[in-house]
Design a protein around this motif. Structure first.
Motif, PDB file in Angstrom:
ATOM      1  N   ALA A   1      -9.443  12.672   8.809  1.00  0.00           N
ATOM      2  CA  ALA A   1      -8.110  12.111   8.576  1.00  0.00           C
ATOM      3  C   ALA A   1      -7.634  11.345   9.797  1.00  0.00           C
ATOM      4  O   ALA A   1      -8.114  11.563  10.914  1.00  0.00           O
TER       5      ALA A   1
ATOM      6  N   THR B   1       2.548   7.058   9.762  1.00  0.00           N
ATOM      7  CA  THR B   1       2.051   6.763   8.424  1.00  0.00           C
ATOM      8  C   THR B   1       0.644   7.328   8.244  1.00  0.00           C
ATOM      9  O   THR B   1      -0.195   7.255   9.147  1.00  0.00           O
ATOM     10  N   LEU B   2       0.419   7.927   7.078  1.00  0.00           N
ATOM     11  CA  LEU B   2      -0.881   8.502   6.726  1.00  0.00           C
ATOM     12  C   LEU B   2      -1.223   8.110   5.299  1.00  0.00           C
ATOM     13  O   LEU B   2      -0.334   7.872   4.470  1.00  0.00           O
ATOM     14  N   ASP B   3      -2.501   8.087   5.011  1.00  0.00           N
ATOM     15  CA  ASP B   3      -2.940   8.005   3.628  1.00  0.00           C
ATOM     16  C   ASP B   3      -2.449   9.274   2.923  1.00  0.00           C
ATOM     17  O   ASP B   3      -2.506  10.363   3.500  1.00  0.00           O
TER      18      ASP B   3
ATOM     19  N   SER C   1       1.750   4.804   1.046  1.00  0.00           N
ATOM     20  CA  SER C   1       1.444   5.647   2.190  1.00  0.00           C
ATOM     21  C   SER C   1       2.454   6.792   2.265  1.00  0.00           C
ATOM     22  O   SER C   1       3.549   6.702   1.718  1.00  0.00           O
ATOM     23  N   THR C   2       2.057   7.841   2.949  1.00  0.00           N
ATOM     24  CA  THR C   2       2.995   8.906   3.278  1.00  0.00           C
ATOM     25  C   THR C   2       3.531   8.598   4.660  1.00  0.00           C
ATOM     26  O   THR C   2       2.753   8.400   5.597  1.00  0.00           O
ATOM     27  N   THR C   3       4.839   8.509   4.772  1.00  0.00           N
ATOM     28  CA  THR C   3       5.451   8.068   6.015  1.00  0.00           C
ATOM     29  C   THR C   3       6.525   9.046   6.475  1.00  0.00           C
ATOM     30  O   THR C   3       7.091   9.797   5.689  1.00  0.00           O
TER      31      THR C   3
ATOM     32  N   ASP D   1      -4.841  12.169   3.128  1.00  0.00           N
ATOM     33  CA  ASP D   1      -4.883  12.748   4.468  1.00  0.00           C
ATOM     34  C   ASP D   1      -3.647  13.609   4.710  1.00  0.00           C
ATOM     35  O   ASP D   1      -3.731  14.685   5.308  1.00  0.00           O
TER      36      ASP D   1
ATOM     37  N   THR E   1       6.711   9.314   0.329  1.00  0.00           N
ATOM     38  CA  THR E   1       5.438   8.737  -0.075  1.00  0.00           C
ATOM     39  C   THR E   1       5.770   7.579  -1.002  1.00  0.00           C
ATOM     40  O   THR E   1       6.241   7.767  -2.120  1.00  0.00           O
TER      41      THR E   1
ATOM     42  N   ARG F   1       0.841  -1.205   0.000  1.00  0.00           N
ATOM     43  CA  ARG F   1       0.000   0.000   0.000  1.00  0.00           C
ATOM     44  C   ARG F   1       0.873   1.251   0.000  1.00  0.00           C
ATOM     45  O   ARG F   1       1.827   1.355   0.763  1.00  0.00           O
TER      46      ARG F   1
END
Length: 200
Positions: free
Chosen positions: A174, A77-79, A59-61, A82, A139, A57
């Protein structure tokens, strides 16, 4: 201490750290942040990515290393959508304008503040010297981000403690996942410090 008592003690530290981190995020965004009781689990190193989330997946980390008397990593970690909303919202509190992409610099500063609150609270509670590295962010696929760190841990350890928490920002729709991955010697140090506090 038996395993149940040890995990309960570690959860107490995780609750203090995540509570301070959530407060820092709430102040930074001027938004309500909902945080639940953190989970603490002992995980085989090769299953860290599986524990954190789906490795493929995107993700923005952001990742912050803990050094000094404790060693480990704080992982956020975020979508990506978000992450864009959150960073744009922070920027909009300072300047006006439209941003098409995630602002990685703002994301790193946000994580630096949140991680700082968590690390400071742990350092104070445990009476330990803990420093944090400058955040690194990306990301990408979760697996690609975590693979180097997992490989590094796997050279020395079989299992690690993972403390997990999710911060929900209702007004933005979010959420941000916050994890602390702590190596066995550092876990032993935490438990020793907790035992010392209970004796005083």
């Amino acid at each position: 201490m038996d395993d149940v008592e040890e995990l309960a003690s570690l959860k107490e530290v995780a609750t203090i750290a995540s509570g301070n981190a959530a407060t820092a995020l709430s102040k930074l965004m001027n938004q309500k942040v909902i945080v639940a009781v953190p989970s603490v689990t002992l995980v085989q190193v090769e299953k860290i990515i599986e524990e954190v989330g789906h490795g493929a997946r995107v993700s923005t980390t952001a990742l912050v290393r803990m050094e000094g008397d404790l060693h480990g990593v704080l992982f956020f970690t975020l979508d990506p959508i978000d992450a864009k909303d959150v960073t744009t919202d922070i920027i909009d509190k300072q300047v006006s304008g439209s941003f098409a992409d995630i602002n990685q610099e703002v994301l790193r500063e946000m994580v630096n503040i949140i991680a700082g609150a968590a690390v400071t609270s742990m350092s104070t509670f445990l009476a330990l010297q803990i420093t944090q590295s400058v955040p690194a962010s990306a990301t990408d696929m979760l697996g690609a981000v975590l693979d180097p760190f997992v490989a590094e841990l796997g050279d020395t350890f079989d299992k690690v403690i993972i403390e997990q928490e999710t911060f929900v920002i209702p007004a933005k729709g979010a959420s941000l996942k916050f994890l602390a991955i702590i190596d066995p010697p550092s876990t032993a140090t935490i438990l020793q410090k907790i035992a010392e506090k209970m004796q005083t």
